[in-house]
Each structure stands twice: as C-alpha cells, then as structure tokens.
Write an enzyme that holds these catalytic residues in place. Structure first.
Site, PDB file in Angstrom:
ATOM      1  N   ASP A  15      10.605   3.466  12.744  1.00 52.42           N
ATOM      2  CA  ASP A  15      11.301   2.350  13.392  1.00 52.42           C
ATOM      3  C   ASP A  15      12.679   2.050  12.786  1.00 52.42           C
ATOM      4  OD1 ASP A  15      10.020   1.373  11.135  1.00 52.42           O
ATOM      5  OD2 ASP A  15       8.931  -0.213  12.160  1.00 52.42           O
ATOM      6  N   ASP A  57       1.737   5.000   1.481  1.00 49.86           N
ATOM      7  CA  ASP A  57       1.544   5.950   2.571  1.00 49.86           C
ATOM      8  C   ASP A  57       2.158   7.288   2.188  1.00 49.86           C
ATOM      9  OD1 ASP A  57       0.333   4.028   4.143  1.00 49.86           O
ATOM     10  OD2 ASP A  57       2.228   3.375   5.023  1.00 49.86           O
ATOM     11  N   ASP A  94       0.851  -1.185   0.000  1.00 49.91           N
ATOM     12  CA  ASP A  94       0.000   0.000   0.000  1.00 49.91           C
ATOM     13  C   ASP A  94       0.891   1.242   0.000  1.00 49.91           C
ATOM     14  OD1 ASP A  94       1.015  -0.103   2.609  1.00 49.91           O
ATOM     15  OD2 ASP A  94      -0.793  -1.092   3.330  1.00 49.91           O
TER      16      ASP A  94
HETATM   17  P1  ATP Z   1       4.382  -3.325   5.178  1.00 52.43           P
HETATM   18  O1  ATP Z   1       4.965  -3.755   3.908  1.00 52.43           O
HETATM   19  O2  ATP Z   1       4.202  -4.437   6.127  1.00 52.43           O
HETATM   20  O3  ATP Z   1       3.163  -2.453   5.054  1.00 52.43           O
HETATM   21  P2  ATP Z   1       5.497  -0.933   6.247  1.00 52.43           P
HETATM   22  O4  ATP Z   1       6.920  -0.537   6.502  1.00 52.43           O
HETATM   23  O5  ATP Z   1       4.731  -0.114   5.278  1.00 52.43           O
HETATM   24  O6  ATP Z   1       5.534  -2.436   5.847  1.00 52.43           O
HETATM   25  P3  ATP Z   1       3.463  -0.238   8.116  1.00 52.43           P
HETATM   26  O7  ATP Z   1       3.045  -0.959   9.325  1.00 52.43           O
HETATM   27  O8  ATP Z   1       2.528  -0.107   6.985  1.00 52.43           O
HETATM   28  O9  ATP Z   1       4.799  -0.947   7.630  1.00 52.43           O
HETATM   29  O10 ATP Z   1       3.953   1.194   8.592  1.00 52.43           O
HETATM   30  C1  ATP Z   1       4.285   2.235   7.697  1.00 52.43           C
HETATM   31  C2  ATP Z   1       5.485   3.005   8.219  1.00 52.43           C
HETATM   32  O11 ATP Z   1       5.174   3.584   9.486  1.00 52.43           O
HETATM   33  C3  ATP Z   1       6.718   2.164   8.460  1.00 52.43           C
HETATM   34  O12 ATP Z   1       7.468   1.994   7.285  1.00 52.43           O
HETATM   35  C4  ATP Z   1       7.459   2.967   9.509  1.00 52.43           C
HETATM   36  O13 ATP Z   1       8.131   4.051   8.923  1.00 52.43           O
HETATM   37  C5  ATP Z   1       6.311   3.527  10.340  1.00 52.43           C
HETATM   38  N1  ATP Z   1       5.983   2.655  11.476  1.00 52.43           N
HETATM   39  C6  ATP Z   1       5.055   1.683  11.510  1.00 52.43           C
HETATM   40  N2  ATP Z   1       5.011   1.092  12.702  1.00 52.43           N
HETATM   41  C7  ATP Z   1       5.921   1.709  13.463  1.00 52.43           C
HETATM   42  C8  ATP Z   1       6.330   1.564  14.817  1.00 52.43           C
HETATM   43  N3  ATP Z   1       5.793   0.646  15.616  1.00 52.43           N
HETATM   44  N4  ATP Z   1       7.299   2.407  15.275  1.00 52.43           N
HETATM   45  C9  ATP Z   1       7.837   3.348  14.470  1.00 52.43           C
HETATM   46  N5  ATP Z   1       7.493   3.519  13.197  1.00 52.43           N
HETATM   47  C10 ATP Z   1       6.547   2.728  12.679  1.00 52.43           C
HETATM   48 MG    MG Z   2       2.635  -0.311   4.794  1.00 52.07          MG
END
Ligand code: ATP
Ligand code: MG
Length: 495
Positions: free
Chosen positions: A139, A45, A43
């Site tokens: 993170d 963001d 997705d």
């Molecule tokens: P995925 O492919 O699983 O969606 P993602 O990196 O996009 O991986 P998300 O959970 O969608 O993960 O979160 C989007 C972004 O928000 C992350 O890339 C990170 O920058 C931030 N983020 C998410 N969860 C946390 C957390 N617990 N602590 C700090 N930053 C976070």
């Molecule tokens: Mg994501």
C-alpha cells in the site's frame, strides 16, 4: 541500519532457516517501518521467494492459512511469524478476504462460499512474483521496505526511506486506482497518519473524500477487524478525528455520525471523544480493552435518542432501552459485523446504566459481582464527566468500591432504605408512567435476565459470530433521515 538485537529471536530463526535452504528472505512491512522510526513493532512479517508448501517443509510448527492467497504461519510459543511468498500483480489485494482462516480446519468462519471456489485458481503460481513486484503491490511506500539480515541493509524500490524521513504517507502507484482496488487502504491511510503523526501526501489524500462511499462494499467482517485496529491501537481519538475529517467515519458508524450532526450542547462529541481517550489511556497503560465497551460508547448517543423516542411513545424505560438496543445493533451490523458475544456485553453495559444510577436493589453489592460491572461503572463515570448527569451515582459507586466492608454495608442499607421509601410512596399497580419509579422497577428483572431476551427485532444479529461476513439485508424501518447519499456528505475540506 537495524540492529539484530531489536529483532525477535523467532523472526531471526525463520529468516536464517529460509536463507540456509537457499531461499531469499526479508523482513517487510510494519516491522521494518516501526524499527526505523524507533518504535517497537507489533509483529514480524517475512517475505520470501519460497512457496508456501516449501515453507511448510522447513518448519514443523507451520500452518498454511488464507483461502485466496496462501500464507504460512510459523508458530512459536508466544509469537506467530507470518511468512508470505512474494506476490505478483495478479495476486488478490492484501487481506481482501477478511480474516485469514485455515481453509481445512475451520468451516464456519463467516467467509463466503465463493471464496473457497477461488482458492484453486488463486494459489496458482501465476500469483507469485519477484521481490520488486511484491513491493509494488503493497500500500504505502513506508510499508514496502525490506530488511536483509545478511548485511543489515534496507532494500527500497519505491522511495520509502525518503518518505519515512519526511514523515510522509504516500500510496504506491496511482492513488485513485489503488483505493478502488481496495478501499480499506483509505482507512489504513488514516490509521497510519494518526499513529505515526505522518502527513498524507496531497495526491494520496485527494481522492479519499470522493471514494469514501466505496467502504460500503467492504464485507462487514473485514470492517470489524479494521475498526479494532483503528480504535484499539492506542490512537483512537486522533484516528476518530481524522476519520471524520475525511468523511470516512459515516461509513463505519452511520448512526453515530447522524447523532453527532444534531448534537445537543456538545454532549455526544464530548462523550465519544472521552470514551476514545479513555480507551487510548488503557491501551497505552497495557490494560485490556474490549470491543464491547468501544461499540457501547460509539452507539450510546444513537441508542439514547432511539430509547427516548420509544419512551415518548409510552414504552417503559427499560423496555425502551432494550428495544432501542436491538434496533441500533441491527442497524450497525449492516456495515460492521459486531460479533454477538460483544453485542451481548454492550447491551449489558447499557442495561446496567439505569441500575447503577438508581441503586434500587437492597443488594447493591451483588451488582459489583456482575461480570460487566467494571465496564458499566467506567461507562457511568464517562457519562458523568461528559456532562450527561449521573454524577451523584458515579460518586456513590466510586466511594462504595473504595469503602471497607462496614462502609459498604451501611451504604447498601441506605440505598435499600431509599429504594423501599420510594416504592412505599408510589402505587404498586396500575399503569406505569414511562421512566417513573415504577417504570424503573422493571429495571432489575430486565437486566438480570442477561443476555437480554432477543425480541423479533433483534434477530438480525443472531449468528453474528459464525456468519459475520453476511450482509444484513433487512432495511431498518422508521429510522429518521436514513443514510446520507455520498453526494450530500457535509465533510470538511481536508486541505
Ligand atoms: P501494523 O503496525 O498495524 O501491523 P503493518 O504495516 O504491519 O502495520 P499489516 O496490516 O500488518 O500492517 O500488513 C503488513 C504489510 O502488508 C503492510 O506493511 C503492507 O506492506 C502490506 N499490506 C497490508 N494491507 C495491505 C493492503 N490493503 N494493500 C496493500 N498492501 C497491504
Ligand atoms: Mg503488521
């Protein structure tokens, strides 16, 4: 570095509209990371300096969500673009309030009342920050890359590009502090390491073993969401192995961990691993997977052990299975909120196992129409592959499904004959031997009455769907061993 051709049309629309209105707007997080790695993002963001209300004014199809930190969801026909305002250091950790839910529209979503009270304070302007502050509160370095559509550049404040190229997962800031702030980051480390094939940097890896027990304080509803990401992302087997390696698994599935420790003939390990591999194959083939199957598989061994104990104490097989299911689920939902609609289905999958094995009813073909037949059959096949037995039944059902109407008819007749034959030879009344043919006779009635009657013991998981965030207070009695204290955890050295 990232061609616009690979970015969702809708995400581009959002970026351009924000920019045209004079705001900064970047893609950020997983979508930038995945694109740079040549993977398809799940997705998109967007991060911006526009405040949520300003975002809402720009988009008709926009909804504000989140209680502790407001986010804008811009909705398109088949996609939602999440737009978040840059956060400062005072902002609450990401997603720490579990599933984000629109505060106005939903009132019974399992989020504790206290979170609502915090809304006013946390949506104050002091939680917003600059893009650099926004990067620092993320993170991992590879998750803090910003993509600028204006000039196709990637903005990197934390050395994320170098880590991406080195295949390194590194927490931003002091690892111990960042895990303490939000222990779910330990699960995220393992998830990304398994999914991307990255190494966790030694400094980010070191505190995990010691801090793993902090997972016990994460709301069960949030852990449920995380578990789905861990096990339904297409890398469940690798993730599971890493979770065990880092001593995290026991805080998610304590009963499973316990049975893995006294595994007989390698069966549970094989079974869980096979089930997860099967899930991965399905996910990667684009087939649907359900949390019910996942939990049914992960809890199968604890369930079998518990049921065997009850049967040894004289409970008939089917009753033992049902009571064991009540106990195992009640215990599990103390750590992970397993919504009731799924636990009902998991019970059906379990309850169908003896029915599929025994084929006692004349109308075996009616079992085919059971809504959980397919899952239960897959489950049976996995059991047989894992060496648990039931091979003959698994083969029978494989042939039965492949057969044409005539073949099915004669197979069903034979099964009915066999069942009648067995019944004819046994006394129909009197004390039923546990697990014997008569014990099993309870099978059909018991399972047909799905969802199974909830006994007093099972009340614990009632209302899961609406009250998933609540901790289960009641301690389970009679559980052998109990949950280990963190100090005793026999976990392997990650080095
Ligand atoms: P995925 O492919 O699983 O969606 P993602 O990196 O996009 O991986 P998300 O959970 O969608 O993960 O979160 C989007 C972004 O928000 C992350 O890339 C990170 O920058 C931030 N983020 C998410 N969860 C946390 C957390 N617990 N602590 C700090 N930053 C976070
Ligand atoms: Mg994501």
């Amino acid at each position: 570095m990232i061609s616009r051709a690979h970015i969702s049309e809708n995400a581009l629309k959002v970026l351009y509209r924000l920019r045209n209105a004079g705001f900064a707007a970047y893609l950020v997080g997983g979508c930038v990371r995945d694109q740079l790695l040549g993977r398809e993002p799940k997705d998109f963001d967007v991060a911006t300096d526009a405040h949520p209300e300003q975002v809402r004014e720009l988009f008709r199809n926009c909804r504000l969500i989140g209680r502790r930190f407001r986010l804008a969801h811009v909705r398109f026909r088949d996609e939602i673009i999440e737009v978040a305002t840059f956060r400062g250091s005072a902002a609450p950790p990401d997603q720490a309030d579990g599933e984000d839910v629109d505060a106005e529209d939903e009132d019974d979503d399992g989020i504790a009342e206290s979170d609502v009270a915090e809304t006013a304070q946390l949506t104050d302007d002091n939680v917003y920050g600059t893009i650099e502050e926004d990067a620092l509160r993320r993170d991992f370095t590879i998750n803090a890359l910003y993509y600028n559509v204006e000039d196709f550049s990637v903005v990197d404040f934390v050395g994320g590009m170098a880590d991406l190229e080195a295949g390194m997962l590194r927490l931003i800031g002091d690892p111990e502090q960042r895990y303490r702030e939000d222990p779910v980051r330990m699960l995220r480390a393992v998830r990304f390491a398994a999914k991307l094939g990255f190494r966790i940097h030694p400094d980010s890896e070191a505190p995990i073993l010691e801090l793993a027990p902090l997972l016990a304080d994460i709301p069960p509803a949030r852990l449920f969401e995380e578990v789905l990401k861990l096990f339904q992302g297409g890398c469940a087997l690798a993730t599971y192995e890493q979770l065990r390696h880092y001593g995290l698994f026991e805080y998610l599935f304590p009963q499973t961990e316990e049975s893995l420790e006294h595994e007989e003939e390698g069966f549970p390990l094989t079974f869980v691993a096979r089930a997860l591999r099967n899930t991965d194959e399905r996910v990667n083939a684009g087939l649907p997977v359900t949390p019910a199957f996942l939990f049914a598989a992960l809890l199968w061994e604890p369930l079998r052990e518990r049921a065997a104990l009850l049967q040894a104490n004289g409970a008939p097989r089917m009753e033992a299975l049902q009571r064991a299911a009540d106990d195992v689920i009640a215990e599990q939902i103390r750590s992970i909120a397993f919504p009731r609609r799924f636990s009902v289905q998991a019970r059906e999958i379990w309850g169908l196992q003896p029915r599929l094995e025994e084929r006692r009813t004349k109308r075996v073909s009616a079992l085919l129409d059971h809504p959980r037949f397919r899952a239960a059959y897959d489950f049976l096949v996995l059991r047989s592959e894992a060496g648990e037995g039931g091979d003959e039944a698994a083969d029978w059902w494989t042939r039965f499904q492949a057969g044409d109407e005539a073949e099915r008819g004669s197979m069903a007749d034979e099964a009915g004959e066999a069942a009648r034959g067995r019944r004819g030879r046994k006394p129909r009344r009197g004390r039923k031997p546990p697990g014997g043919a008569n014990g099993a006779e309870a099978t059909d009635e018991a399972v047909q009455a799905t969802p199974p009657a909830v006994t007093g013991e099972g009340d614990d998981d009632q209302g899961q769907e609406s009250g998933g965030g609540r901790r289960r207070r009641r301690r389970r009695r009679g559980r052998r061993g109990g949950r280990k204290t963190p100090g005793e955890a026999p976990t392997p050295d990650p080095a």
